[in-house]
Enzyme design. Structure first.
Site, short mmCIF file in Angstrom:
data_model
loop_
_atom_site.label_atom_id
_atom_site.label_comp_id
_atom_site.label_asym_id
_atom_site.label_seq_id
_atom_site.Cartn_x
_atom_site.Cartn_y
_atom_site.Cartn_z
N ASN A 61 0.84 -1.21 0.00
CA ASN A 61 0.00 0.00 0.00
C ASN A 61 0.87 1.25 0.00
O ASN A 61 1.94 1.29 0.62
CB ASN A 61 -1.03 0.00 1.14
N GLN A 62 0.39 2.26 -0.70
CA GLN A 62 1.09 3.53 -0.87
C GLN A 62 0.13 4.63 -0.44
O GLN A 62 -0.84 4.93 -1.15
CB GLN A 62 1.49 3.71 -2.35
N GLU A 74 -3.15 -4.45 -3.05
CA GLU A 74 -3.64 -5.34 -4.11
C GLU A 74 -3.67 -4.62 -5.45
O GLU A 74 -3.24 -5.15 -6.48
CB GLU A 74 -5.06 -5.84 -3.78
N CYS A 110 -10.50 -5.01 0.31
CA CYS A 110 -11.61 -4.05 0.30
C CYS A 110 -12.41 -4.21 -0.99
O CYS A 110 -11.98 -4.85 -1.96
CB CYS A 110 -11.08 -2.63 0.45
N CYS A 113 -10.71 -3.08 -4.30
CA CYS A 113 -9.70 -4.05 -4.77
C CYS A 113 -10.36 -5.28 -5.37
O CYS A 113 -9.90 -5.83 -6.37
CB CYS A 113 -8.76 -4.44 -3.63
N1 THU Z 1 -5.26 -1.64 2.67
C1 THU Z 1 -4.70 -2.41 1.70
O1 THU Z 1 -3.64 -2.10 1.16
N2 THU Z 1 -5.35 -3.56 1.36
C2 THU Z 1 -6.47 -4.02 1.97
O2 THU Z 1 -6.96 -5.08 1.60
C3 THU Z 1 -7.08 -3.27 3.04
C4 THU Z 1 -6.50 -1.94 3.32
C5 THU Z 1 -4.54 -0.44 3.07
C6 THU Z 1 -5.18 0.86 2.70
C7 THU Z 1 -4.58 1.80 3.72
O3 THU Z 1 -3.30 2.21 3.27
C8 THU Z 1 -4.39 0.92 4.95
O4 THU Z 1 -4.41 -0.43 4.46
C9 THU Z 1 -5.45 1.10 6.01
O5 THU Z 1 -6.72 0.96 5.49
#
Ligand code: THU
Length: 158
Positions: A61-62, A74, A110, A113
């Site tokens: 995640n970025q 994802e 989520c 995604c």
């Molecule tokens: N996040 C993801 O990268 N993937 C997920 O399946 C759920 C949430 C990230 C988004 C945000 O950067 C952090 O997790 C908190 O929600």
């Protein structure tokens, strides 16, 4: 009135039971989570994909100070894979998360995604397995479609 029943079948594995390639992706997803840019949520998510050409790619995640401008692990990973190898189907997507340096016990993607996962699967017309990686167990979902029943997709646009 009639009722429609939607069923999702998920295989649950103890981590030690995972076959070689799944175990590799499991570790790659956790490894990728360590490089996440998540200064706001401090929730570090990693993803790893196996492409049909044998490549394994990973991402995370970025986040961004303007929160909605950030992106989940994802989607970062699937877009990266699509950008690098547009003709290679994604066979498996593994997802893992860490918080405070500890492995998080299994997260599920989520909605946004899931929508992108679905498009990836339909783009190549081959099921994309999804491995949800926990501390002790991993859940293997047979396809992106199984994670998003009653979805909106390109066939609705015709
Ligand atoms: N996040 C993801 O990268 N993937 C997920 O399946 C759920 C949430 C990230 C988004 C945000 O950067 C952090 O997790 C908190 O929600």
């Amino acid at each position: 009135m009639k009722e429609l029943k939607l069923e999702t079948r998920v295989e649950v594995y103890a981590v030690g039971e995972l076959d070689n390639i799944y175990r590799q992706l499991y570790e790659a997803a956790f490894e990728a989570s360590k490089k996440a840019y998540a200064p706001y949520s401090k929730f570090h998510v990693g993803a790893a994909v196996l492409l049909e050409n044998g490549e394994i790619l990973s991402g995370n995640n970025q986040e961004n100070a303007a929160y909605p401008s950030g992106l989940c692990a994802e989607r970062t990973t699937l877009f990266y894979a699509g950008a690098r190898y547009p003709d290679a189907a994604v066979q498996i997507l593994a997802i893992a998360a860490m918080k405070d340096g500890e492995r998080v016990d299994l997260i599920t993607p989520c909605g946004a995604c899931r929508q992108v996962m679905l498009e990836t699967e339909q783009r190549y017309n081959k099921p994309m397995k999804v491995l949800l990686c926990g501390k002790e167990e991993a859940y293997l979902v047979p396809s992106a479609t199984a994670l998003l029943p009653f979805c909106f997709s390109k066939s609705d646009l015709i």
